[in-house]
Structures are given as structure tokens and as C-alpha cells.
Design an enzyme around this catalytic site. Structure first.
Site, short mmCIF file in Angstrom:
data_model
loop_
_atom_site.label_atom_id
_atom_site.label_comp_id
_atom_site.label_asym_id
_atom_site.label_seq_id
_atom_site.Cartn_x
_atom_site.Cartn_y
_atom_site.Cartn_z
N ARG A 119 49.48 71.37 82.90
CA ARG A 119 48.34 71.85 82.13
C ARG A 119 48.69 73.07 81.30
O ARG A 119 47.86 73.53 80.52
CB ARG A 119 47.21 72.22 83.07
CG ARG A 119 46.10 71.17 83.17
CD ARG A 119 45.12 71.67 84.19
NE ARG A 119 43.80 71.13 84.06
CZ ARG A 119 43.31 70.16 84.82
NH1 ARG A 119 44.08 69.55 85.68
NH2 ARG A 119 42.06 69.78 84.68
N ARG A 158 28.94 62.23 85.70
CA ARG A 158 29.96 61.75 86.64
C ARG A 158 29.55 62.04 88.09
O ARG A 158 29.07 63.12 88.40
CB ARG A 158 31.29 62.43 86.33
CG ARG A 158 32.43 61.92 87.17
CD ARG A 158 33.75 62.20 86.53
NE ARG A 158 34.07 63.62 86.47
CZ ARG A 158 35.23 64.06 85.99
NH1 ARG A 158 36.12 63.21 85.52
NH2 ARG A 158 35.48 65.36 85.96
N ARG A 191 30.80 66.80 91.35
CA ARG A 191 31.82 67.83 91.55
C ARG A 191 31.26 69.16 91.11
O ARG A 191 30.58 69.25 90.08
CB ARG A 191 33.05 67.50 90.69
CG ARG A 191 33.99 66.52 91.35
CD ARG A 191 35.04 66.00 90.40
NE ARG A 191 35.73 67.01 89.59
CZ ARG A 191 36.81 66.76 88.87
NH1 ARG A 191 37.33 65.54 88.86
NH2 ARG A 191 37.37 67.69 88.13
P1 AMP Z 1 41.06 67.86 87.49
O1 AMP Z 1 40.64 66.99 88.62
O2 AMP Z 1 42.41 67.48 86.94
O3 AMP Z 1 40.00 67.98 86.42
O4 AMP Z 1 41.27 69.32 88.09
C1 AMP Z 1 40.19 70.03 88.63
C2 AMP Z 1 40.50 71.51 88.64
O5 AMP Z 1 41.65 71.77 89.47
C3 AMP Z 1 40.83 72.11 87.29
O6 AMP Z 1 39.68 72.47 86.53
C4 AMP Z 1 41.63 73.35 87.72
O7 AMP Z 1 40.77 74.36 88.22
C5 AMP Z 1 42.42 72.82 88.91
N1 AMP Z 1 43.71 72.24 88.48
C6 AMP Z 1 44.11 70.96 88.64
N2 AMP Z 1 45.34 70.78 88.18
C7 AMP Z 1 45.74 71.98 87.68
C8 AMP Z 1 46.91 72.43 87.03
N3 AMP Z 1 47.95 71.59 86.79
N4 AMP Z 1 46.98 73.74 86.64
C9 AMP Z 1 45.96 74.59 86.88
N5 AMP Z 1 44.81 74.22 87.48
C10 AMP Z 1 44.69 72.92 87.88
#
Ligand code: AMP
Length: 264
Positions: A119, A158, A191
Site C-alpha cells: 500500500r 458492504r 466493518r
Molecule cells: P483492507 O481490508 O485491505 O481494506 O484493509 C483494512 C485496513 O487494514 C486498512 O484500512 C489499513 O488500516 C489496514 N491495512 C491493511 N493492509 C495494510 C497495508 N498493507 N499497509 C497499511 N495498512 C494496511
């Protein structure tokens, strides 16, 4: 078509083996999926994983699974959870520590479909380093794109099953019984980071940090931009066509856009 893999190692770390071993033969795909929150990366990762026989690996899932266990207050994962609930990024050192502890998944002979990681540019560079250490390379980075107003609609509707992680949408993919998971009967939840304020933060964070990741892969010639404004099946077909039209074919990889089950 390959059965869905259990991802035990990814969710719990290298000390734990997966219950379902990767397929013993066939081509291993190594893909990264990019795109703003709500664009459908998780859905596409699940379809690609099923059709290509690779594991769908999400860092967000690792954080959510860790949350199901009790976290020591003040531990990096407990702090990560607070940031996550506010829609902020978890610091690179925490994310990269977690990836280090899951290197087995990057080396897996079954391949992987990463989504939610990398990310930031620092995470992308770290991933390159880990793969290079094992003489592995990404095949492509798929960047899914959708207008802002559609992203907000997708995120706010969602709903998630906290037990089996099935994903629903109040308007476009509702469960048979309102609020109840079709697969395991658990009550569906929203979520914390899909609440309005966190959604706003996540979209800004994406625009600021994560879009630079696309530029990083563009410079490496790996980026494939994909319009994500359609049904999941149509987006998947589009993905296959775009993959097939790239040099991947010229490198001898068999990819038949009209027969996804034949890709392995
Ligand atoms: P996601 O399910 O991919 O939308 O991730 C949910 C949350 O987890 C994000 O909004 C971040 O707070 C954290 N997160 C997940 N992956 C990362 C990453 N690679 N780098 C930083 N934060 C992450």
C-alpha cells in the site's frame, strides 16, 4: 478449477502449515491487486485465486483475524487495529514484520494473489526485495479503477460475516435472509472501517499514499489498469483479456481468455 485454499499460514504465520497443500503441478501466478477501498479487489482476488489455483492473500484479513484472538493492549497489532478502525494505514514496520513472518506464502509453489499489500512505495520495494531473494518475480499488477461516488456506495452497503468472512452488499449482493450469512448462519456485521468517517479517511489515504504504488509498478512495466464498473464476472473476463493481451503470452504462458478453468 481449483478448490479454495485455506490460507492458515498466511492468517497465522510461518509456524503454521496450511491444511490444503498447493496444487502440485501447473503454473504459479504471482499477482498484486491494487485499487481504492470498495473497488472489489477482494472479490476479484477470490475469483482469480479460484481460477488460477493461487492463494488470495490480504493483509487486512491478517489484521482482522488477529483481532479475533485477544490482543495484548499496546501490542503492535492492538495499535494496528485502532488505526484500522479509523481508516488510517498501519505503519510500514508493523506490516512488513507481518509479511516477513509469512514469507512461506510468497515462496508458495501455488503462487499468490496479494491484495491490500503493498500500500506504500516502501512496502512495494520491500516486496521486490523479498521476491528477488527467492528469485521470484511478479507477473503483473492489476489496478482496478472506479469513480468515487460508486466507491462510496459500495463501501457503505458492504456487510461481512465475522465467522467465515463471506462478503455481502445490502443492494447488489444481499444474503437470502437479511443480516444472516448464507454459508454459516452467523449474524452479518458492518466493518468498523466501512462507517462513513473511516471511509472518508481511507479514500484520502488511498489517494495520497497508495496511488503512488501504481506509479511505482507503472515504471516497472507491470501495471495493468482495469475498469471495475461492472459485475464481478464481467470484470474477471476483462482481467483475463487484458492479461492475455500482455507479454505474458509471449513468454509462453498459456492463458485462454474464454476458458478460465483452463489456465492451470
Ligand atoms: P483492507 O481490508 O485491505 O481494506 O484493509 C483494512 C485496513 O487494514 C486498512 O484500512 C489499513 O488500516 C489496514 N491495512 C491493511 N493492509 C495494510 C497495508 N498493507 N499497509 C497499511 N495498512 C494496511
Amino acid at each position: 478449477m481449483t478448490a479454495f485454499r485455506d490460507r492458515t499460514t498466511w492468517l497465522q504465520g510461518d509456524r503454521f502449515g496450511c491444511l490444503q497443500p498447493p496444487p502440485g503441478k501447473g503454473r504459479a501466478w504471482r499477482l498484486v491487486l491494487l485499487g481504492p477501498p470498495g473497488v472489489g479487489k477482494g472479490t476479484q482476488a477470490a475469483i482469480l485465486a479460484r481460477e488460477f489455483g493461487a492463494c488470495p492473500l490480504s493483509t487486512g484479513d491478517v489484521f482482522r483475524t488477529a483481532h479475533e484472538r485477544s490482543l495484548a493492549p499496546g501490542s503492535p497489532l492492538a495499535e494496528a487495529e485502532q488505526r484500522m478502525n479509523r481508516g488510517e494505514l498501519v505503519p510500514d514496520d508493523v506490516v512488513l514484520g507481518l509479511i516477513q513472518n509469512r514469507r512461506t506464502c510468497l515462496r508458495c509453489p501455488g503462487g499468490f494473489i496479494l491484495h491490500g499489500f503493498p500500500r506504500t512505495v516502501a512496502q512495494s520495494a520491500a516486496l521486490d526485495g523479498l521476491l528477488a531473494g527467492d528469485r521470484l518475480k511478479l507477473d503483473a499488477v492489476l489496478s482496478y479503477e472506479l469513480p468515487l461516488v460508486k466507491l462510496i456506495a459500495r463501501l457503505s452497503g458492504r456487510r461481512l460475516c465475522p465467522r467465515c468472512h463471506a462478503v455481502y452488499h445490502a443492494l447488489t449482493h444481499p444474503p437470502a435472509r437479511e443480516g444472516v450469512c448464507d454459508h454459516c448462519g452467523s449474524g452479518l456485521i458492518q466493518r468498523a472501517d466501512d462507517a462513513a468517517e473511516a471511509v472518508h479517511t481511507r479514500l484520502i489515504v488511498h489517494a495520497e499514499a497508495t496511488s503512488q504504488v501504481a506509479d511505482y509498478y507503472q515504471r516497472q512495466g507491470l501495471l495493468v489498469a482495469i475498469d471495475a464498473s461492472d459485475t464481478p464476472e464481467a470484470i474477471f473476463e476483462r482481467t483475463l483479456r487484458l492479461l492475455a493481451s500482455r507479454k505474458l503470452q509471449a513468454r509462453g504462458i498459456e492463458l485462454e481468455p474464454t476458458a478460465p478453468g483452463a489456465t492451470n
